[in-house]
Write an enzyme that holds these catalytic residues in place. Structure first.
Site, PDB file in Angstrom:
ATOM      1  N   THR A 141      -8.272   2.224   6.572  1.00 19.96           N
ATOM      2  CA  THR A 141      -8.788   3.241   7.490  1.00 19.96           C
ATOM      3  C   THR A 141     -10.304   3.275   7.700  1.00 19.96           C
ATOM      4  O   THR A 141     -11.067   2.986   6.791  1.00 19.96           O
ATOM      5  CB  THR A 141      -8.315   4.638   7.000  1.00 19.96           C
ATOM      6  OG1 THR A 141      -6.930   4.577   6.700  1.00 19.96           O
ATOM      7  CG2 THR A 141      -8.545   5.724   7.994  1.00 19.96           C
TER       8      THR A 141
ATOM      9  N   ARG B  28       6.637   3.681  10.203  1.00 26.50           N
ATOM     10  CA  ARG B  28       5.974   4.612   9.264  1.00 26.50           C
ATOM     11  C   ARG B  28       4.668   5.132   9.894  1.00 26.50           C
ATOM     12  O   ARG B  28       3.876   4.386  10.442  1.00 26.50           O
ATOM     13  CB  ARG B  28       5.655   3.886   7.952  1.00 26.50           C
ATOM     14  CG  ARG B  28       4.908   4.726   6.914  1.00 26.50           C
ATOM     15  CD  ARG B  28       3.420   4.444   6.898  1.00 26.50           C
ATOM     16  NE  ARG B  28       2.731   5.067   5.774  1.00 26.50           N
ATOM     17  CZ  ARG B  28       1.399   5.124   5.666  1.00 26.50           C
ATOM     18  NH1 ARG B  28       0.643   4.616   6.595  1.00 26.50           N
ATOM     19  NH2 ARG B  28       0.838   5.694   4.639  1.00 26.50           N
ATOM     20  N   VAL B  29       4.474   6.439   9.803  1.00 33.19           N
ATOM     21  CA  VAL B  29       3.205   7.028  10.254  1.00 33.19           C
ATOM     22  C   VAL B  29       2.524   7.624   9.035  1.00 33.19           C
ATOM     23  O   VAL B  29       3.150   8.348   8.253  1.00 33.19           O
ATOM     24  CB  VAL B  29       3.451   8.117  11.330  1.00 33.19           C
ATOM     25  CG1 VAL B  29       2.141   8.794  11.707  1.00 33.19           C
ATOM     26  CG2 VAL B  29       4.114   7.514  12.556  1.00 33.19           C
TER      27      VAL B  29
ATOM     28  N   ASP C 122      -1.219   9.434   7.255  1.00 28.35           N
ATOM     29  CA  ASP C 122      -1.970  10.684   7.425  1.00 28.35           C
ATOM     30  C   ASP C 122      -2.941  10.652   8.599  1.00 28.35           C
ATOM     31  O   ASP C 122      -3.264  11.688   9.182  1.00 28.35           O
ATOM     32  CB  ASP C 122      -2.797  10.948   6.158  1.00 28.35           C
ATOM     33  CG  ASP C 122      -3.780   9.804   5.914  1.00 28.35           C
ATOM     34  OD1 ASP C 122      -3.311   8.670   5.695  1.00 28.35           O
ATOM     35  OD2 ASP C 122      -5.008  10.032   5.980  1.00 28.35           O
TER      36      ASP C 122
ATOM     37  N   THR D 272      -9.467   9.162   4.080  1.00 31.31           N
ATOM     38  CA  THR D 272      -8.936   7.816   3.858  1.00 31.31           C
ATOM     39  C   THR D 272      -8.246   7.780   2.497  1.00 31.31           C
ATOM     40  O   THR D 272      -8.624   8.540   1.605  1.00 31.31           O
ATOM     41  CB  THR D 272     -10.065   6.767   3.923  1.00 31.31           C
ATOM     42  OG1 THR D 272      -9.651   5.572   3.241  1.00 31.31           O
ATOM     43  CG2 THR D 272     -11.354   7.235   3.254  1.00 31.31           C
ATOM     44  N   GLY D 273      -7.252   6.910   2.351  1.00 30.33           N
ATOM     45  CA  GLY D 273      -6.562   6.822   1.067  1.00 30.33           C
ATOM     46  C   GLY D 273      -5.061   6.833   1.257  1.00 30.33           C
ATOM     47  O   GLY D 273      -4.559   6.542   2.361  1.00 30.33           O
ATOM     48  N   HIS D 274      -4.350   7.152   0.214  1.00 29.02           N
ATOM     49  CA  HIS D 274      -2.889   7.098   0.226  1.00 29.02           C
ATOM     50  C   HIS D 274      -2.305   8.157   1.170  1.00 29.02           C
ATOM     51  O   HIS D 274      -2.292   9.349   0.863  1.00 29.02           O
ATOM     52  CB  HIS D 274      -2.366   7.301  -1.205  1.00 29.02           C
ATOM     53  CG  HIS D 274      -0.890   7.171  -1.319  1.00 29.02           C
ATOM     54  ND1 HIS D 274      -0.148   7.895  -2.215  1.00 29.02           N
ATOM     55  CD2 HIS D 274      -0.004   6.406  -0.624  1.00 29.02           C
ATOM     56  CE1 HIS D 274       1.129   7.577  -2.071  1.00 29.02           C
ATOM     57  NE2 HIS D 274       1.238   6.679  -1.123  1.00 29.02           N
ATOM     58  N   GLY D 275      -1.836   7.699   2.332  1.00 31.35           N
ATOM     59  CA  GLY D 275      -1.418   8.606   3.392  1.00 31.35           C
ATOM     60  C   GLY D 275      -0.364   9.613   2.974  1.00 31.35           C
ATOM     61  O   GLY D 275      -0.439  10.790   3.339  1.00 31.35           O
TER      62      GLY D 275
END
Ligand code: GLY
Length: 312
Positions: free
Chosen positions: A171, A199-200, A202, A222-225
């Site tokens: 991201t 898959r969508v 965050d 940003t990071g693990h959605g």
């Protein structure tokens, strides 16, 4: 109103390998400098965040636009959001294909439709109607993305276990305040390698991947959605600020909350209505840069804050 303009950008929070460290730092510095020149020349925060994110989407060091990671079928599916803090207008896209600059398309959706988000084939159909250029998938795919994808296929590792190692690209985003005191944010991503088709994450979800409100400030995450969505990370930072916390404390507390509550790591950038800002992360690294008062600050490792004069 005559506010001091500020722009902050990020290039994703993850374990950025040494061979991408320099290009990541350079990339965020370029994007922040470009956004800042728009702001000092009287442009709006919305124009500045869109331009900064477009630069990051065009840079193959980052997981967005060109350089996006591949899904389980080896395809590129992109997500993005842009938000105007003046009137809470939002435009978002998810699961779109063959578009090099999803952030520009998100802005078109914000301005040309009565909706907040378009997804998948419907979004691509609207892009055609709006004459948004269609690019072949190969143009967006890099050698690195293919290598990463092949590694996943070979070892059949699950998305979740790999996320814990922070090996995911992740991201890009920008937040800004302009001289009129208007605040905006933008976030764009290719998501995570080997994600399920459809898959969508965050990034395009309002309050998770981004939020902007002139009343408080703007955030891009940003990071693990899957973790970010569970704690609506972007809005959580602004809630903390509304309780009186500084942007730095609000960012750290929200990231800590996400780590404790759902074991998720990530990063974010935030700017407040008074132009105070922060860049914070719980991953190994995050490339970020901020431009204000003709000074460019930037960093990659925890605690880093290099500074240089902006020549304009
Ligand atoms: N943070 C980007 C994603 O999980 O899709």
């Amino acid at each position: 109103m005559d506010m001091k303009p500020v722009i902050v950008v990020h290039g994703g929070a993850w374990a950025i390998p040494d061979n991408l460290a320099e290009s990541s730092k350079l990339g965020v510095r370029d994007a922040a400098t470009c956004g800042f020149s728009i702001l000092v020349n009287g442009g709006s925060s919305l124009q500045a965040v869109e331009a900064a994110v477009q630069i990051l989407e065009d840079n193959i060091a980052f997981d967005a636009g060109h350089g996006a990671v591949l899904n389980a079928d080896g395809e590129v599916e992109l997500d993005a959001i842009i938000m105007d803090g003046k009137n809470l207008a939002v435009g978002a896209v998810s699961c779109i294909k063959n578009i090099a600059n999803p952030i520009m398309f998100a802005r078109t959706i914000m301005e040309q439709t009565p909706h907040v988000m378009l997804t998948g084939s419907g979004a691509n159909k609207f892009a055609e109607k709006m004459n948004i250029e269609k690019v072949p998938t190969e143009e967006l795919v890099t050698e690195n993305a293919i290598k990463e994808w092949e590694q996943y296929q070979r070892y059949k590792q699950s998305v979740t276990s790999l996320f814990n190692t922070e090996r995911m690209h992740d991201t890009v985003g920008a937040v800004a305040i302009d001289s009129m005191g208007n605040i905006s944010c933008a976030t764009s991503t290719g998501g995570i390698t080997n994600k399920m088709v459809g898959r969508v994450g965050d990034s395009p979800i309002i309050g998770s991947g981004a939020y902007a409100d002139n009343f408080t400030g703007a955030v891009s995450t940003t990071g693990h959605g899957e973790s970010i969505m569970k704690v609506t990370l972007a809005r959580q930072v602004l809630f903390n600020m509304e309780k009186g916390e500084s942007p730095q404390c609000a960012a750290e507390h929200a990231l800590e909350y996400m780590k404790n509550k759902v074991h998720g790591r990530g990063g974010l950038i935030v700017v407040s209505k008074s132009g105070e800002w922060a860049a914070s992360f719980t991953t190994k690294r995050m490339a970020w840069a901020c431009a204000e008062n003709k000074i460019l600050s930037y960093g990659l490792n925890p605690g880093e804050n290099f500074q240089e004069k902006i020549n304009m």
